[in-house]
Design an enzyme around this catalytic site. Structure first.
Site, PDB file in Angstrom:
ATOM      1  N   GLY A 151      -2.068  -5.617  25.141  1.00 13.30           N
ATOM      2  CA  GLY A 151      -0.643  -5.553  25.449  1.00 13.30           C
ATOM      3  C   GLY A 151      -0.365  -4.818  26.758  1.00 13.30           C
ATOM      4  O   GLY A 151      -1.212  -4.778  27.660  1.00 13.30           O
ATOM      5  N   THR A 181      -2.760  -1.839  27.826  1.00  9.67           N
ATOM      6  CA  THR A 181      -4.056  -2.467  28.129  1.00  9.67           C
ATOM      7  C   THR A 181      -3.994  -3.158  29.487  1.00  9.67           C
ATOM      8  O   THR A 181      -4.935  -3.088  30.285  1.00  9.67           O
ATOM      9  CB  THR A 181      -4.375  -3.514  27.033  1.00  9.67           C
ATOM     10  OG1 THR A 181      -4.427  -2.846  25.787  1.00  9.67           O
ATOM     11  CG2 THR A 181      -5.682  -4.219  27.295  1.00  9.67           C
ATOM     12  N   ASP A 200       4.797  -7.779  19.749  1.00 15.74           N
ATOM     13  CA  ASP A 200       6.097  -7.336  20.292  1.00 15.74           C
ATOM     14  C   ASP A 200       6.695  -8.323  21.304  1.00 15.74           C
ATOM     15  O   ASP A 200       7.886  -8.255  21.594  1.00 15.74           O
ATOM     16  CB  ASP A 200       5.945  -5.970  20.979  1.00 15.74           C
ATOM     17  CG  ASP A 200       5.347  -4.908  20.062  1.00 15.74           C
ATOM     18  OD1 ASP A 200       5.378  -5.112  18.834  1.00 15.74           O
ATOM     19  OD2 ASP A 200       4.849  -3.899  20.580  1.00 15.74           O
TER      20      ASP A 200
HETATM   21  O1  F6P Z   1       2.363  -2.935  19.771  1.00 17.06           O
HETATM   22  C1  F6P Z   1       2.166  -3.446  18.512  1.00 17.06           C
HETATM   23  C2  F6P Z   1       2.683  -2.495  17.456  1.00 17.06           C
HETATM   24  O2  F6P Z   1       2.458  -3.061  16.188  1.00 17.06           O
HETATM   25  C3  F6P Z   1       4.143  -2.090  17.613  1.00 17.06           C
HETATM   26  O3  F6P Z   1       5.020  -3.072  17.142  1.00 17.06           O
HETATM   27  C4  F6P Z   1       4.172  -0.809  16.834  1.00 17.06           C
HETATM   28  O4  F6P Z   1       5.208   0.022  17.290  1.00 17.06           O
HETATM   29  C5  F6P Z   1       2.833  -0.211  17.124  1.00 17.06           C
HETATM   30  O5  F6P Z   1       1.989  -1.278  17.513  1.00 17.06           O
HETATM   31  C6  F6P Z   1       2.199   0.512  15.991  1.00 17.06           C
HETATM   32  O6  F6P Z   1       1.053   1.113  16.456  1.00 17.06           O
HETATM   33  P1  F6P Z   1      -0.119   1.695  15.564  1.00 17.06           P
HETATM   34  O7  F6P Z   1      -0.870   0.546  14.977  1.00 17.06           O
HETATM   35  O8  F6P Z   1      -0.954   2.460  16.525  1.00 17.06           O
HETATM   36  O9  F6P Z   1       0.508   2.523  14.494  1.00 17.06           O
END
Ligand code: F6P
Length: 359
Positions: free
Chosen positions: A111, A114, A136
């Protein structure tokens, strides 16, 4: 002969494997000698030299498998230039591992964060191809990211399920949808599931307007109301604050509530007296098998990346622009966020059928 490195970084999603498969199938179909090195757990593997040689067998049967066969981790961009606990220069270490393996290029799936590191490696002289992954859909320069459509399906199914129970009990239900700082996933899953109120980070809400919308439904004879709320949704008061003040307020709120939805639920109950329930599908939105749309998108993105590698065209993200797969220079998109325009046609049309955005 081509030697390519591959890594998946940041939060995972459903179609990472499908995309890697597309790249490798595209290359092995056209190149005689191909070596693919998979770095384990994203940039971590590239920094610390954890990799393994992958064969075509590794990419067989993974079109439908969620997650990532080479693992992922979060390695924040802002810490890339900061040496690790043992004083290791991470960027230099990544370059050394790239050169040691005599790679022709590194294919990076991830994303926004990255992508910033991918651009940094490109600026440092490595041959880089970036493939835009995230549920997202917030990567600037591409209309779509893989993982997004599958996540819409899951969030939609979740709200669909809430619909039946909400109607039985005549309650107000909040479903909190992922999306970090942007509202694409909430907007589209909210519309797809017939949510009555959709709250997005890009359209700060007024709690009175939210309660008015609930009241309007109830006085109109509807027993229940469903809100699709983005995890990053903010109130108008908070939107007015400067960054520091808002962060402080957020910290205070999170000491009292697990997330914004619980605070909203509390506010709604206090203002209206309605019983409110909160559902947080969380990481289920990133899990399971990619949907058909994502499988096709990922295959196309991967195949296009393979073509760029064959032509030795590097320093690009493979993007979808107006339904066409294209290359976009990394420096043109890295560090930018693609947010929902509050006047986006989808928002305007949703409003025109009576969906409230609480503004
Ligand atoms: O970027 C993808 C995502 O799923 C977001 O929608 C969310 O805010 C975040 O990652 C959650 O991150 P983690 O898996 O590190 O809790």
């Amino acid at each position: 002969m081509k030697r390519i490195g591959m890594l998946t970084s940041g939060g995972d999603c459903q179609a990472l494997n499908a995309t890697m498969r597309g790249v490798v199938k595209g290359l092995s179909n056209n190149i005689q000698d191909l070596e693919v090195y998979g770095f384990e757990e994203g940039y971590k593997g590239m920094i610390y030299g954890n990799y393994r040689l992958l064969t075509s067998k590794d990419f067989s049967g993974i079109l439908t498998r969620g997650g990532t066969i080479i693992g992922s981790s979060r390695q924040p961009f802002k810490l890339m230039r900061v040496p690790d606990a043992n004083g290791l220069d991470k960027v230099e270490a990544m370059k050394q591992n790239y050169y040691k393996l005599r790679l022709d290029c590194i294919v990076i799936l991830g994303g926004n964060g990255t992508q910033k590191t991918a651009n940094l490696l490109h600026e440092e002289g490595l041959n880089v191809i970036h493939l835009p992954k995230t549920i997202d859909n917030d990567i600037y320069g591409t209309d779509l990211t893989f993982g997004y459509q599958s996540a819409i399906d899951i969030a939609t199914q979740c709200i669909d399920c809430i619909h039946t129970t909400a109607s039985s009990h005549g309650r107000v239900f909040i479903v909190e949808v992922m999306g970090h700082k942007v509202g694409w996933l909430t907007l589209n899953s909210g519309i797809a599931s017939g949510a009555d109120i959709i709250l997005l980070p890009e359209i700060p809400y007024d709690i009175s307007k939210v309660c008015e919308a609930i009241d309007k439904r109830h006085t109109g004879g509807k027993k229940f109301t469903i809100l699709a709320v983005a995890e990053g949704a903010i109130s108008k008061e908070m939107a007015k604050m400067d960054k520091k003040e808002r962060a402080k307020e957020m910290e205070k709120m999170l000491k009292q509530y697990p997330s914004v939805s619980y605070k909203l639920a509390d506010d709604i109950t206090k203002k209206t007296g309605y019983e409110v329930r909160v559902t947080v599908p969380g990481h289920t939105q990133r899990g399971g098998t990619p949907d058909a749309f994502d499988r096709v998108l990922s295959t196309k993105l991967g195949a296009y990346a393979a073509q760029l590698i064959e032509k030795e065209e590097y320093g690009y993200m493979v993007a979808t622009v107006n339904n066409t797969i294209k290359k976009v220079k990394l420096e043109e998109c890295a560090g930018k966020l693609k947010m929902v325009d509050p006047h986006d046609q989808t928002v305007e049309l949703a409003k025109s059928i009576g969906i409230s955005f609480g503004d």
